[in-house]
Design a protein around this motif. Structure first.
Motif, PDB file in Angstrom:
ATOM      1  N   THR A  70      79.001 142.357 -19.663  1.00  0.00           N
ATOM      2  CA  THR A  70      80.074 142.365 -18.668  1.00  0.00           C
ATOM      3  C   THR A  70      81.181 141.396 -19.052  1.00  0.00           C
ATOM      4  O   THR A  70      82.192 141.329 -18.376  1.00  0.00           O
ATOM      5  N   GLN A 113      82.625 138.904 -15.175  1.00  0.00           N
ATOM      6  CA  GLN A 113      82.276 139.219 -13.787  1.00  0.00           C
ATOM      7  C   GLN A 113      81.259 138.214 -13.265  1.00  0.00           C
ATOM      8  O   GLN A 113      80.738 138.364 -12.166  1.00  0.00           O
ATOM      9  N   ASN A 124      84.955 137.303 -10.179  1.00  0.00           N
ATOM     10  CA  ASN A 124      85.687 137.734 -11.379  1.00  0.00           C
ATOM     11  C   ASN A 124      86.625 136.627 -11.837  1.00  0.00           C
ATOM     12  O   ASN A 124      87.229 135.942 -11.003  1.00  0.00           O
ATOM     13  N   ASN A 276      87.022 137.956  -4.950  1.00  0.00           N
ATOM     14  CA  ASN A 276      87.079 139.210  -5.716  1.00  0.00           C
ATOM     15  C   ASN A 276      88.157 140.172  -5.214  1.00  0.00           C
ATOM     16  O   ASN A 276      87.989 141.393  -5.274  1.00  0.00           O
TER      17      ASN A 276
END
Lengths: 438, 117
Positions: A70, A113, A124, A276
């Protein structure tokens, strides 16, 4: 299934359709470094690829299951995405620092992330970075470059002087036999090779000429339909003696290890989205790197020493809000050295970095309402070793092990054990093919 | 075996009195190249990397094949192609292009003819 095999299965085209590219270096984009995706402090000079991406992961989750990473980083050098018609000298010796800045400027972006806040929330975060590189060649570099280019040019001229009359002869005389060809061309071959002074010993020259003639005689007879193939064989026999490709490959190898001082500068800033959502973000920290590096010469040309200076600035209001149980120093200065030893397909890097942190802490208010501060300082140490292996010329696998600076969230968790993959892509090309190409 | 790229049947109509100049223009960055313009009449001009050379008048070039041969390489680590243009009196005759992964040291040959307009 190993993590690496899984990756091959996920992205088979990367492995199957690889064109040879200039070798990459360990991934160290400023944006990735700021997100702590890359644990080393040293910002090593960028590789020669116009576009690089890196995936940072151990490719396994807590249940030992393979996972798709990620965290990724991408670095882009705009200048090298198009042609400028630079000569080799203009390319190797830019006329001023402004030109070097323009050519080496690269922009990086990294994303994760898993930027974990003090309450264990994963958020994030985005790193945005910039870097540029300046190279100061020494006198030896100029002498090596001049000699190498001169040798390549001499070979090219010799081959042109021999090949051009051979081509013209068969164009004008398509029915000529091998014997006719030899009779016409051998005087030119002898004359040009004599002029090139490639053979100091006349006996060696005669031996070569005998061999050259014998190999030509062993080729199939020339016909109008096969004259190009015959001329290609003729060139190949010449290439066997004048191995210009060796000069070219030695020169290219030298260019990857040029002798002189390199100065890299980098800037990066971190953008966090605590809830986020795109509309709400913070800039928790920013960094500035200055990395001088020097390539040793002669028997130690596989060794490179790098100095490290990094200043990191932390936004204390952000950390007070999202890491309430921790204390963050506002100003951090990292300094140290790194030694890199590069061999054919792998390299080793050791890094020892000290950190001096300082912050002013509000302790009280005086009778006039002015804030009173106390200066807090701290020192820390990070040491890492990493091993990089060039899987192909465009893919590099890196493993890093060591002890990092105490992190804000988990100060006792200082172990670094990280695997990274870095991909390099050359400048894009427009595949316009000339209509007359045969 | 190294690759040779041949460009044939390149006609450039020209008057007897007109001087013909050949230009080699490398578009890719950081190449090393030597070009020889070869005619059977001798005095064959050479061009290092990019440049322009007078190769003769229409009358001198008429009825003969002129060979333009280039040996090239590119050691620029940021570059992945070799791209070169050949022009006669500023008219584009050939734009050669090959990826370095295909051939790092190509030979490029142009077969030029100069008929009456």
């Amino acid at each position: 299934m190993s993590s690496f095999k899984l990756f091959v299965l996920l992205f088979p085209s990367i492995f199957l359709a690889q064109e040879p590219l200039a070798q990459l270096t360990t991934p160290t984009s400023p944006a990735a470094a700021l997100l702590d995706l890359n644990p080393t402090v040293t910002l090593a000079p960028k590789s020669y690829q116009a576009l690089e991406t890196a995936l940072y992961s151990n490719f396994v989750n807590s249940n030992n299951e393979t996972v798709i990473p990620t965290d990724f980083a991408l670095e882009f050098t705009p200048y090298w995405t198009k042609n400028h018609g630079l000569s080799i000298t203009e390319y190797l010796y830019p006329e001023n620092l402004g030109t070097q800045l323009l050519r080496s400027s690269s922009v990086s972006i990294a994303s994760t992330q898993n930027f974990v806040l003090g309450d264990s929330t994963s958020t994030n975060a985005l790193g945005i970075g910039y870097r540029a590189s300046f190279f100061f060649p020494n006198k030896k570099d100029k002498a090596i470059v001049e000699k190498s280019i001169g040798e390549i040019r001499n070979d090219f001229n010799l081959k042109n002087e021999i090949r051009a009359p051979a081509i013209l002869f068969l164009e004008i005389n398509p029915e000529a036999s091998k014997a006719d060809f030899l009779k016409e061309i051998m005087p030119t071959v002898i004359s040009e090779i004599n002029k090139s002074k490639h053979f100091s010993d006349p006996e060696e020259l005669q031996k070569f000429l005998n061999k050259f003639e014998a190999e030509l005689l062993a080729l199939p007879e020339i016909t109008p339909a096969t004259k190009d193939a015959f001329l290609d064989q003729f060139s190949q026999i010449l290439d066997q003696e004048y191995q210009t490709y060796r000069l070219i490959s030695n020169f290219e190898e030298y260019l990857t290890r040029r002798q002189g001082l390199t100065l890299d500068i980098g800037l990066a800033t971190l953008l966090n989205f605590p809830d986020n959502t795109f509309e709400f973000s913070y800039v928790p920290k920013s960094s500035l790197w200055i990395t001088p590096s020097y390539r040793f010469t002669n028997n130690f040309d596989f060794l490179k020493a790098l100095g490290v200076f990094r200043y990191e600035w932390y936004h204390d209001t952000y950390y007070d809000r999202y890491f309430p149980d921790t204390f963050v120093f506002k100003n951090n200065l990292d300094y140290g050295i790194s030694i890199i030893s590069e061999f054919k397909r792998f390299s080793l890097q050791f890094e020892l970095i000290g950190r001096h942190s300082s912050s002013e802490i509000s302790i009280a208010t005086d009778d006039f309402g002015n804030d009173l501060f106390r200066k807090e300082t701290k020192s820390d140490l990070q040491y890492t070793g990493n091993f990089s292996y060039n899987v192909t010329d465009g893919i590099i696998l890196t493993y890093t092990l060591g002890s990092r600076f105490k992190t804000i969230f988990e100060p006792k968790n200082t172990l670094i054990s990280l695997l990274a993959l870095n991909f390099g892509f050359g400048a894009p090309t427009t595949n316009d093919i000339a209509l007359n190409k045969k | 075996m190294r690759k040779t790229y041949r460009y044939r049947d390149l006609d450039f109509p020209v008057d007897d009195a007109t001087e013909v100049k050949l230009t080699v223009e490398f578009l890719s960055d950081g190449g090393i190249a030597e070009t020889l313009i070869y005619r059977s009449i001798g005095n064959n001009p050479k061009i290092s990397d990019s440049g322009t050379e007078l190769i003769g008048t229409g009358a001198e070039l008429r009825g003969k094949i002129t060979i333009c041969i280039t040996e090239a390489t590119n050691s620029n680590l940021n570059e992945d192609e070799i791209r070169v243009r050949y022009l006669l009196n500023d008219t584009l005759m050939v734009e050669h292009h090959n990826l370095k992964s295909e051939e790092i040291n190509p030979t490029i040959i142009l077969f030029l003819k100069f008929p009456m307009p």
